[in-house]
Motif scaffolding. Structure first.
Motif, PDB file in Angstrom:
ATOM      1  N   PRO A 276      23.113   7.922  12.455  1.00 24.93           N
ATOM      2  CA  PRO A 276      21.662   8.069  12.587  1.00 24.93           C
ATOM      3  C   PRO A 276      21.334   9.280  13.458  1.00 24.93           C
ATOM      4  O   PRO A 276      21.862   9.426  14.563  1.00 24.93           O
ATOM      5  N   ILE A 277      20.471  10.147  12.957  1.00 28.44           N
ATOM      6  CA  ILE A 277      20.117  11.377  13.658  1.00 28.44           C
ATOM      7  C   ILE A 277      18.727  11.302  14.274  1.00 28.44           C
ATOM      8  O   ILE A 277      18.532  11.611  15.450  1.00 28.44           O
ATOM      9  N   TYR A 278      17.751  10.823  13.465  1.00 27.61           N
ATOM     10  CA  TYR A 278      16.371  10.887  13.963  1.00 27.61           C
ATOM     11  C   TYR A 278      15.481   9.980  13.122  1.00 27.61           C
ATOM     12  O   TYR A 278      15.622   9.924  11.903  1.00 27.61           O
ATOM     13  N   ALA A 279      14.555   9.291  13.786  1.00 31.16           N
ATOM     14  CA  ALA A 279      13.533   8.496  13.113  1.00 31.16           C
ATOM     15  C   ALA A 279      12.179   9.114  13.452  1.00 31.16           C
ATOM     16  O   ALA A 279      11.631   8.849  14.534  1.00 31.16           O
ATOM     17  N   PRO A 280      11.645   9.966  12.587  1.00 32.25           N
ATOM     18  CA  PRO A 280      10.412  10.690  12.923  1.00 32.25           C
ATOM     19  C   PRO A 280       9.224   9.741  13.101  1.00 32.25           C
ATOM     20  O   PRO A 280       9.078   8.781  12.337  1.00 32.25           O
ATOM     21  N   PRO A 281       8.362   9.995  14.069  1.00 29.68           N
ATOM     22  CA  PRO A 281       7.120   9.235  14.181  1.00 29.68           C
ATOM     23  C   PRO A 281       6.091   9.767  13.189  1.00 29.68           C
ATOM     24  O   PRO A 281       6.262  10.860  12.630  1.00 29.68           O
ATOM     25  N   ALA A 282       5.051   8.995  12.948  1.00 27.73           N
ATOM     26  CA  ALA A 282       3.957   9.487  12.101  1.00 27.73           C
ATOM     27  C   ALA A 282       3.311  10.688  12.776  1.00 27.73           C
ATOM     28  O   ALA A 282       3.238  10.755  14.007  1.00 27.73           O
ATOM     29  N   ALA A 283       2.846  11.632  11.963  1.00 24.01           N
ATOM     30  CA  ALA A 283       2.190  12.819  12.515  1.00 24.01           C
ATOM     31  C   ALA A 283       1.251  13.384  11.471  1.00 24.01           C
ATOM     32  O   ALA A 283       1.622  13.543  10.303  1.00 24.01           O
ATOM     33  N   GLY A 284       0.009  13.665  11.879  1.00 25.66           N
ATOM     34  CA  GLY A 284      -0.972  14.202  10.948  1.00 25.66           C
ATOM     35  C   GLY A 284      -1.225  13.228   9.812  1.00 25.66           C
ATOM     36  O   GLY A 284      -1.447  12.040  10.037  1.00 25.66           O
ATOM     37  N   VAL A 285      -1.140  13.725   8.567  1.00 31.79           N
ATOM     38  CA  VAL A 285      -1.395  12.864   7.407  1.00 31.79           C
ATOM     39  C   VAL A 285      -0.125  12.143   6.955  1.00 31.79           C
ATOM     40  O   VAL A 285      -0.175  11.312   6.047  1.00 31.79           O
ATOM     41  N   TYR A 286       1.024  12.441   7.585  1.00 29.16           N
ATOM     42  CA  TYR A 286       2.292  11.893   7.128  1.00 29.16           C
ATOM     43  C   TYR A 286       2.717  10.667   7.939  1.00 29.16           C
ATOM     44  O   TYR A 286       2.613  10.653   9.164  1.00 29.16           O
ATOM     45  N   THR A 287       3.220   9.665   7.236  1.00 27.98           N
ATOM     46  CA  THR A 287       3.852   8.533   7.911  1.00 27.98           C
ATOM     47  C   THR A 287       5.234   8.970   8.400  1.00 27.98           C
ATOM     48  O   THR A 287       5.779   9.997   7.970  1.00 27.98           O
ATOM     49  N   GLY A 288       5.827   8.163   9.271  1.00 27.19           N
ATOM     50  CA  GLY A 288       7.180   8.452   9.719  1.00 27.19           C
ATOM     51  C   GLY A 288       8.165   8.434   8.562  1.00 27.19           C
ATOM     52  O   GLY A 288       9.111   9.232   8.512  1.00 27.19           O
ATOM     53  N   MET A 295      12.392  15.790   6.213  1.00 27.39           N
ATOM     54  CA  MET A 295      13.443  16.322   7.090  1.00 27.39           C
ATOM     55  C   MET A 295      14.819  16.180   6.424  1.00 27.39           C
ATOM     56  O   MET A 295      15.630  17.126   6.403  1.00 27.39           O
ATOM     57  N   ALA A 296      15.091  14.999   5.875  1.00 26.03           N
ATOM     58  CA  ALA A 296      16.378  14.772   5.221  1.00 26.03           C
ATOM     59  C   ALA A 296      16.560  15.721   4.041  1.00 26.03           C
ATOM     60  O   ALA A 296      17.674  16.216   3.806  1.00 26.03           O
ATOM     61  N   GLY A 297      15.464  15.990   3.331  1.00 29.53           N
ATOM     62  CA  GLY A 297      15.551  16.894   2.195  1.00 29.53           C
ATOM     63  C   GLY A 297      15.935  18.306   2.597  1.00 29.53           C
ATOM     64  O   GLY A 297      16.715  18.976   1.912  1.00 29.53           O
ATOM     65  N   LYS A 298      15.414  18.757   3.741  1.00 27.88           N
ATOM     66  CA  LYS A 298      15.774  20.098   4.235  1.00 27.88           C
ATOM     67  C   LYS A 298      17.269  20.161   4.568  1.00 27.88           C
ATOM     68  O   LYS A 298      17.954  21.139   4.245  1.00 27.88           O
ATOM     69  N   LEU A 299      17.773  19.110   5.208  1.00 29.40           N
ATOM     70  CA  LEU A 299      19.192  19.067   5.534  1.00 29.40           C
ATOM     71  C   LEU A 299      20.039  18.963   4.259  1.00 29.40           C
ATOM     72  O   LEU A 299      21.092  19.596   4.142  1.00 29.40           O
ATOM     73  N   ALA A 300      19.573  18.158   3.293  1.00 26.33           N
ATOM     74  CA  ALA A 300      20.313  17.992   2.036  1.00 26.33           C
ATOM     75  C   ALA A 300      20.438  19.319   1.305  1.00 26.33           C
ATOM     76  O   ALA A 300      21.496  19.635   0.742  1.00 26.33           O
ATOM     77  N   LYS A 301      19.377  20.107   1.341  1.00 28.18           N
ATOM     78  CA  LYS A 301      19.420  21.414   0.679  1.00 28.18           C
ATOM     79  C   LYS A 301      20.415  22.349   1.369  1.00 28.18           C
ATOM     80  O   LYS A 301      21.154  23.100   0.711  1.00 28.18           O
ATOM     81  N   GLN A 315      19.256  17.261  19.440  1.00 17.45           N
ATOM     82  CA  GLN A 315      17.893  16.774  19.584  1.00 17.45           C
ATOM     83  C   GLN A 315      17.397  17.005  21.010  1.00 17.45           C
ATOM     84  O   GLN A 315      18.122  16.804  21.992  1.00 17.45           O
ATOM     85  N   ASP A 316      16.153  17.459  21.107  1.00 13.64           N
ATOM     86  CA  ASP A 316      15.517  17.668  22.400  1.00 13.64           C
ATOM     87  C   ASP A 316      14.153  17.001  22.341  1.00 13.64           C
ATOM     88  O   ASP A 316      13.204  17.580  21.808  1.00 13.64           O
ATOM     89  N   GLY A 317      14.070  15.808  22.866  1.00 11.24           N
ATOM     90  CA  GLY A 317      12.816  15.059  22.761  1.00 11.24           C
ATOM     91  C   GLY A 317      12.506  14.722  21.329  1.00 11.24           C
ATOM     92  O   GLY A 317      13.295  14.048  20.652  1.00 11.24           O
ATOM     93  N   THR A 318      11.365  15.197  20.830  1.00  3.46           N
ATOM     94  CA  THR A 318      10.972  14.900  19.457  1.00  3.46           C
ATOM     95  C   THR A 318      11.336  16.026  18.509  1.00  3.46           C
ATOM     96  O   THR A 318      10.914  16.010  17.350  1.00  3.46           O
ATOM     97  N   VAL A 319      12.104  16.993  18.961  1.00  3.67           N
ATOM     98  CA  VAL A 319      12.489  18.126  18.120  1.00  3.67           C
ATOM     99  C   VAL A 319      13.975  18.054  17.808  1.00  3.67           C
ATOM    100  O   VAL A 319      14.795  17.850  18.702  1.00  3.67           O
ATOM    101  N   VAL A 320      14.309  18.201  16.521  1.00  2.00           N
ATOM    102  CA  VAL A 320      15.699  18.242  16.099  1.00  2.00           C
ATOM    103  C   VAL A 320      16.033  19.659  15.697  1.00  2.00           C
ATOM    104  O   VAL A 320      15.323  20.301  14.923  1.00  2.00           O
ATOM    105  N   TYR A 321      17.118  20.187  16.249  1.00  2.00           N
ATOM    106  CA  TYR A 321      17.548  21.557  15.954  1.00  2.00           C
ATOM    107  C   TYR A 321      18.809  21.535  15.105  1.00  2.00           C
ATOM    108  O   TYR A 321      19.727  20.751  15.348  1.00  2.00           O
ATOM    109  N   VAL A 322      18.857  22.418  14.093  1.00  2.00           N
ATOM    110  CA  VAL A 322      20.041  22.596  13.283  1.00  2.00           C
ATOM    111  C   VAL A 322      20.523  24.022  13.520  1.00  2.00           C
ATOM    112  O   VAL A 322      19.805  24.987  13.249  1.00  2.00           O
TER     113      VAL A 322
END
Length: 322
Positions: A276-288, A295-301, A315-322
């Protein structure tokens, strides 16, 4: 023949019916049956001609029926996404596409390779999610699913009328039927599942985020529910789309396979190499959940494109770095 005729006469007498079948009536029934078969051949040929050559006329009629959304940015956006998918190797046709002003989430493909997207779908989806819906509709067009559905919706009597009306009038009748078919368009469950699978292939080949497929279906599910009838009601009103939640699940599986089985989403948490890497919280119009798919799609690509061999994920707080 004589025995059958006398049997009919005896039966009619027993029932107190004075009408007796005549050779003329029998011929009429036979002619209708033969006429229906011949008409089916004609209509099939005419539908294929319309599908290959009638795009401009069908586009004009379809826009007149649904309306046209007067927004240059929206029209350019859907055209650009379609252009990008059209040039991928497995897409062989060219499609006409536009946005109509409808405020419910929908899109459709009709005969002639004409696609329409409702304004609401444009408003609710980002380009990656929208591209998956475009890929799905293009898959229907590549398989010519509309021809099969439209042909089945025309009764034998109407088939004969179309075939005997002459090419000009018959073609016009078919054109009207094709445009009106939009309101009651039905694809089989198998056709929808194939369009989901091939739609994923089309939009990822165009370089879009593979997480957009699961994201699009999750947004659709959250807006309208599963849109799936179970039990007796499914017999009375058969389902023509898979259960929306299962379409989310299937697209997550496709994304995982696309990544070489390196990236997954489980319980709204992004996993890489089963960790497990990250469970994003809801933000703006998007649910978690939707953010997890993006996010997973970007990594999959990145994994699919072999760009993760020396990568490090922190991971640094709510930011995940690749």
């Amino acid at each position: 023949k004589c025995m059958k005729r006398w049997s009919a006469i005896i039966l009619a007498s027993t029932l107190g019916v004075s009408i007796v079948p005549t050779p003329v009536q029998s011929a009429s029934i036979l002619e209708t049956a033969l006429g229906g078969a011949a008409a089916m051949v004609y209509v099939e040929k005419e539908l294929r001609r319309m599908d290959d050559e009638g795009q401009a006329d069908i586009l004009k009629q379809t826009q007149a029926k649904t309306g046209y959304y007067e927004n240059d940015a929206a029209q350019a956006r859907i055209r650009n996404i379609t252009d990008r998918i059209e040039v991928t190797p497995d897409v062989k046709r060219k499609y006409a596409v536009y946005v109509n002003p409808e405020e419910d989430f929908n899109a459709f493909m009709t005969i002639g390779g004409v696609m329409a997207f409702h304004k609401a779908a444009m408003d609710q989806l980002d380009d990656d999610a929208l591209a998956y819906v475009v890929g799905h509709e293009i898959a229907h067009g590549e398989h010519r699913d509309v021809i099969n559905g439209l042909r089945k919706s025309i009764g034998t009597q109407t088939l004969v009328q179309i075939a005997t009306a002459g090419s000009g009038v018959g073609g016009a009748i078919l054109g009207d039927l094709a445009v009106n078919y939009i309101d009651n368009q039905v694809f089989t469950m198998g056709q929808e599942k194939t369009a989901d699978k091939d739609g994923f292939k089309h939009f990822t080949a165009a370089g879009y985020n593979p997480g957009g497929a699961a994201a699009a279906m999750a947004i659709l599910r959250d807006e309208y529910g599963d849109k799936y009838r179970e039990g007796l009601v499914s017999v009375l009103a058969p389902n023509n789309h898979p259960k929306t939640s299962s379409r989310v699940t299937e697209n997550v599986k496709r994304m995982k396979e696309y990544s070489g089985n390196r990236v997954d989403v489980k319980e709204n948490t992004v996993y890489v190499n089963n960790k497990p890497i990250y469970a994003p919280p809801a933000a703006g119009v998007y649910t978690g959940e939707v953010r997890a798919y993006i996010m997973a799609g970007k990594l999959a690509k990145l994994y699919h494109d072999n760009q993760m061999e020396n990568a490090r994920i922190t991971q640094d707080g709510t930011v995940v770095y690749v």
